[in-house]
Scaffold this motif. Sequence first.
Motif, PDB file in Angstrom:
ATOM      1  N   THR A 144       4.496  11.303  -1.264  1.00  0.00           N
ATOM      2  CA  THR A 144       4.170  11.734  -2.632  1.00  0.00           C
ATOM      3  C   THR A 144       5.105  12.922  -3.056  1.00  0.00           C
ATOM      4  O   THR A 144       5.265  13.785  -2.063  1.00  0.00           O
ATOM      5  CB  THR A 144       2.631  12.480  -2.753  1.00  0.00           C
ATOM      6  N   VAL A 145       5.458  12.831  -4.354  1.00  0.00           N
ATOM      7  CA  VAL A 145       6.294  13.782  -4.903  1.00  0.00           C
ATOM      8  C   VAL A 145       6.520  14.051  -6.270  1.00  0.00           C
ATOM      9  O   VAL A 145       6.456  13.076  -6.894  1.00  0.00           O
ATOM     10  CB  VAL A 145       7.992  13.439  -4.209  1.00  0.00           C
ATOM     11  N   ILE A 182       4.120  13.101 -10.898  1.00  0.00           N
ATOM     12  CA  ILE A 182       4.094  13.044  -9.671  1.00  0.00           C
ATOM     13  C   ILE A 182       4.109  11.411  -9.215  1.00  0.00           C
ATOM     14  O   ILE A 182       3.473  10.536 -10.141  1.00  0.00           O
ATOM     15  CB  ILE A 182       2.727  13.511  -9.093  1.00  0.00           C
ATOM     16  N   TYR A 183       4.731  10.969  -8.255  1.00  0.00           N
ATOM     17  CA  TYR A 183       4.735   9.608  -7.701  1.00  0.00           C
ATOM     18  C   TYR A 183       4.029   9.376  -6.411  1.00  0.00           C
ATOM     19  O   TYR A 183       4.074  10.531  -5.582  1.00  0.00           O
ATOM     20  CB  TYR A 183       6.262   9.174  -7.241  1.00  0.00           C
ATOM     21  N   SER A 184       2.937   8.683  -6.362  1.00  0.00           N
ATOM     22  CA  SER A 184       2.270   8.564  -5.129  1.00  0.00           C
ATOM     23  C   SER A 184       1.905   6.845  -4.786  1.00  0.00           C
ATOM     24  O   SER A 184       2.247   6.049  -5.806  1.00  0.00           O
ATOM     25  CB  SER A 184       0.925   9.375  -5.142  1.00  0.00           C
ATOM     26  N   SER A 185       1.305   6.835  -3.802  1.00  0.00           N
ATOM     27  CA  SER A 185       0.778   5.495  -3.368  1.00  0.00           C
ATOM     28  C   SER A 185      -0.554   5.358  -3.015  1.00  0.00           C
ATOM     29  O   SER A 185      -1.323   6.238  -2.847  1.00  0.00           O
ATOM     30  CB  SER A 185       1.569   4.959  -2.056  1.00  0.00           C
ATOM     31  N   LEU A 186      -1.176   4.109  -2.749  1.00  0.00           N
ATOM     32  CA  LEU A 186      -2.470   3.977  -2.297  1.00  0.00           C
ATOM     33  C   LEU A 186      -2.840   4.571  -1.027  1.00  0.00           C
ATOM     34  O   LEU A 186      -3.763   5.450  -0.813  1.00  0.00           O
ATOM     35  CB  LEU A 186      -2.798   2.650  -2.198  1.00  0.00           C
ATOM     36  N   ASP A 187      -1.561   4.535  -0.009  1.00  0.00           N
ATOM     37  CA  ASP A 187      -2.132   5.191   1.432  1.00  0.00           C
ATOM     38  C   ASP A 187      -2.128   6.783   1.066  1.00  0.00           C
ATOM     39  O   ASP A 187      -3.136   7.262   1.646  1.00  0.00           O
ATOM     40  CB  ASP A 187      -0.889   5.093   2.064  1.00  0.00           C
ATOM     41  N   ASP A 188      -1.329   7.328   0.226  1.00  0.00           N
ATOM     42  CA  ASP A 188      -1.307   8.842   0.125  1.00  0.00           C
ATOM     43  C   ASP A 188      -2.589   9.289  -0.759  1.00  0.00           C
ATOM     44  O   ASP A 188      -3.193  10.256  -0.557  1.00  0.00           O
ATOM     45  CB  ASP A 188      -0.357   9.322  -0.495  1.00  0.00           C
ATOM     46  N   LEU A 189      -2.992   8.418  -1.822  1.00  0.00           N
ATOM     47  CA  LEU A 189      -3.844   8.780  -2.581  1.00  0.00           C
ATOM     48  C   LEU A 189      -5.613   8.732  -1.975  1.00  0.00           C
ATOM     49  O   LEU A 189      -6.556   9.181  -2.154  1.00  0.00           O
ATOM     50  CB  LEU A 189      -4.200   8.015  -3.792  1.00  0.00           C
ATOM     51  N   ALA A 190      -5.451   7.708  -0.898  1.00  0.00           N
ATOM     52  CA  ALA A 190      -6.592   7.688  -0.168  1.00  0.00           C
ATOM     53  C   ALA A 190      -6.900   9.187   0.685  1.00  0.00           C
ATOM     54  O   ALA A 190      -7.846   9.570   0.901  1.00  0.00           O
ATOM     55  CB  ALA A 190      -6.399   6.687   1.095  1.00  0.00           C
ATOM     56  N   ARG A 191      -5.964   9.675   1.168  1.00  0.00           N
ATOM     57  CA  ARG A 191      -5.830  11.052   1.797  1.00  0.00           C
ATOM     58  C   ARG A 191      -6.443  12.009   0.580  1.00  0.00           C
ATOM     59  O   ARG A 191      -7.126  12.933   1.002  1.00  0.00           O
ATOM     60  CB  ARG A 191      -4.567  11.578   2.375  1.00  0.00           C
ATOM     61  N   LEU A 210      -2.894   1.305  -9.555  1.00  0.00           N
ATOM     62  CA  LEU A 210      -1.797   1.575  -9.918  1.00  0.00           C
ATOM     63  C   LEU A 210      -0.683   0.353 -10.355  1.00  0.00           C
ATOM     64  O   LEU A 210      -0.861  -0.429  -9.624  1.00  0.00           O
ATOM     65  CB  LEU A 210      -0.890   2.392  -8.681  1.00  0.00           C
ATOM     66  N   THR A 211      -0.116   0.691 -11.528  1.00  0.00           N
ATOM     67  CA  THR A 211       0.534  -0.654 -12.084  1.00  0.00           C
ATOM     68  C   THR A 211       1.909  -0.149 -12.692  1.00  0.00           C
ATOM     69  O   THR A 211       1.768   0.999 -12.914  1.00  0.00           O
ATOM     70  CB  THR A 211      -0.268  -1.434 -13.216  1.00  0.00           C
ATOM     71  N   ASN A 212       2.784  -1.010 -12.835  1.00  0.00           N
ATOM     72  CA  ASN A 212       4.142  -0.511 -13.235  1.00  0.00           C
ATOM     73  C   ASN A 212       4.335  -1.475 -14.298  1.00  0.00           C
ATOM     74  O   ASN A 212       5.434  -2.122 -14.238  1.00  0.00           O
ATOM     75  CB  ASN A 212       5.144  -0.857 -12.145  1.00  0.00           C
ATOM     76  N   ARG A 213       3.537  -1.374 -15.260  1.00  0.00           N
ATOM     77  CA  ARG A 213       3.867  -2.164 -16.648  1.00  0.00           C
ATOM     78  C   ARG A 213       3.265  -1.080 -17.745  1.00  0.00           C
ATOM     79  O   ARG A 213       2.070  -0.354 -17.277  1.00  0.00           O
ATOM     80  CB  ARG A 213       3.395  -3.587 -16.538  1.00  0.00           C
ATOM     81  N   ASP A 214       3.605  -1.600 -18.867  1.00  0.00           N
ATOM     82  CA  ASP A 214       2.967  -0.779 -20.159  1.00  0.00           C
ATOM     83  C   ASP A 214       1.627  -1.181 -20.413  1.00  0.00           C
ATOM     84  O   ASP A 214       1.075  -0.515 -21.153  1.00  0.00           O
ATOM     85  CB  ASP A 214       3.639  -0.843 -21.196  1.00  0.00           C
ATOM     86  N   GLY A 215       1.111  -2.380 -19.990  1.00  0.00           N
ATOM     87  CA  GLY A 215      -0.276  -2.560 -20.043  1.00  0.00           C
ATOM     88  C   GLY A 215      -0.767  -3.798 -19.518  1.00  0.00           C
ATOM     89  O   GLY A 215       0.069  -4.464 -18.806  1.00  0.00           O
ATOM     90  N   PRO A 216      -2.178  -3.850 -19.223  1.00  0.00           N
ATOM     91  CA  PRO A 216      -3.154  -3.284 -20.167  1.00  0.00           C
ATOM     92  C   PRO A 216      -3.708  -2.001 -19.442  1.00  0.00           C
ATOM     93  O   PRO A 216      -3.276  -1.713 -18.225  1.00  0.00           O
ATOM     94  CB  PRO A 216      -4.089  -4.139 -20.170  1.00  0.00           C
ATOM     95  N   ALA A 220       0.848  -1.415  -0.094  1.00  0.00           N
ATOM     96  CA  ALA A 220      -0.145   0.039   0.172  1.00  0.00           C
ATOM     97  C   ALA A 220       0.760   1.367   0.027  1.00  0.00           C
ATOM     98  O   ALA A 220       0.393   2.198  -0.306  1.00  0.00           O
ATOM     99  CB  ALA A 220      -0.850   0.033   1.487  1.00  0.00           C
ATOM    100  N   ARG A 221       2.172   1.073   0.386  1.00  0.00           N
ATOM    101  CA  ARG A 221       3.095   2.473   0.640  1.00  0.00           C
ATOM    102  C   ARG A 221       4.148   2.192  -0.665  1.00  0.00           C
ATOM    103  O   ARG A 221       4.721   3.240  -0.736  1.00  0.00           O
ATOM    104  CB  ARG A 221       3.637   2.438   1.753  1.00  0.00           C
TER     105      ARG A 221
END
Length: 353
Positions: A208-209, A249-258, A329-335, A72-73
């Motif tokens: 987040t940054v 911007i880079y962020s996580s589930l935890d931060d996006l919940a806020r 959030l995913t770290n791949r080109d697809g889908p 989550a982070r």
Amino acid sequence: MAGSLVWLGLLATGGAAAAPALSPPDPGIDALLQRYDGQVPGAAVLVLHDGQPVFQRGYGLAVVEDHTAVTARTNFRLASVSKQFTAAAVLLLAEDGALHLDDPLKRWLPSLPAAADAITLRHLLSHTGGLLDYEDLMPATATAQVHDIDVLHLLEAQDRTLFAPGSQYRYSNSGYALLALVVAKASGQDFATFLRTRIFQPLGMRDTVAHQDGVDDVARRAYGYSAFDGRWQRTDQSPTSAVLGDGGIYSSLDDLARWDAALYDQRLLTTASLRQAFAPATRTNEPDVPFYGFGWRLNGDAQWHSGESIGFRNVILRYPRQHLTVIILTNRDGPEPYPLALQIAQRWLDTLQ
């Protein structure tokens, strides 16, 4: 086996919370995310209802080379999901009286050619400015990364627009790169610093940054990958990856919940500003997306935005009337994960109608 379930340390409402009991895996959602599971580039999935996490799970790997699991982070490059933060920065400065949405763009960036005379900040927010796409202006052989200021320089040499400002919609990364420069000019801070001090820190989005190589580090960073000949190769950066206003911007589930929680009240933006962000500013030419607001696609009850860049595919999908949000959030080109988000959301919508 799917990554272990990790709950938020704080409720999305921002208050302290005791650690909630773990919920069992959801076989239906796990089946939808099966391709992200195991020793492959992964995904992070969060479902919020009434400000509470009702499903949160990491799948696969944030770093394939050393088998770092997604949690989550884990911080993913948001790509165009970043645009809602750029829009919020402009709205904050409008609340401050530091700028006005109907300011001519050239008030802030006077080096632009005469063709930009009629473009306003509102046009850029709603993708109706008619600016040329900076990606199309870069040499095909370019390998050095461009930054927001380089986008300005590319456009300075183009004394034309694609259409009369305000007359049409065309999704524009160029416009949001220029908005980042406007935020810097109007605030007296660089764009990344403004986001950190006025949005991320006040909301408790600690990791987040708006990432700049050599300036900051991304904690618990996910790296992007693409499949070539059946193998995953790291494709984390491209020549456009350093542009901040349109996708840095880079962020996580935890931060996006806020972040999601702040869109329900006035802890960051006034009611009037939130109303503007989510108002249908223009009709679009995108299939199944009738309207665009300021950094948000609008379709009926849904407010959403996707993000696509080399090595990353993301989506945030909100149904504010039902107080339901799905983030993938995913770290791949697809889908593209938007269809997955719709399927996951429907599991709750069917019980909330």
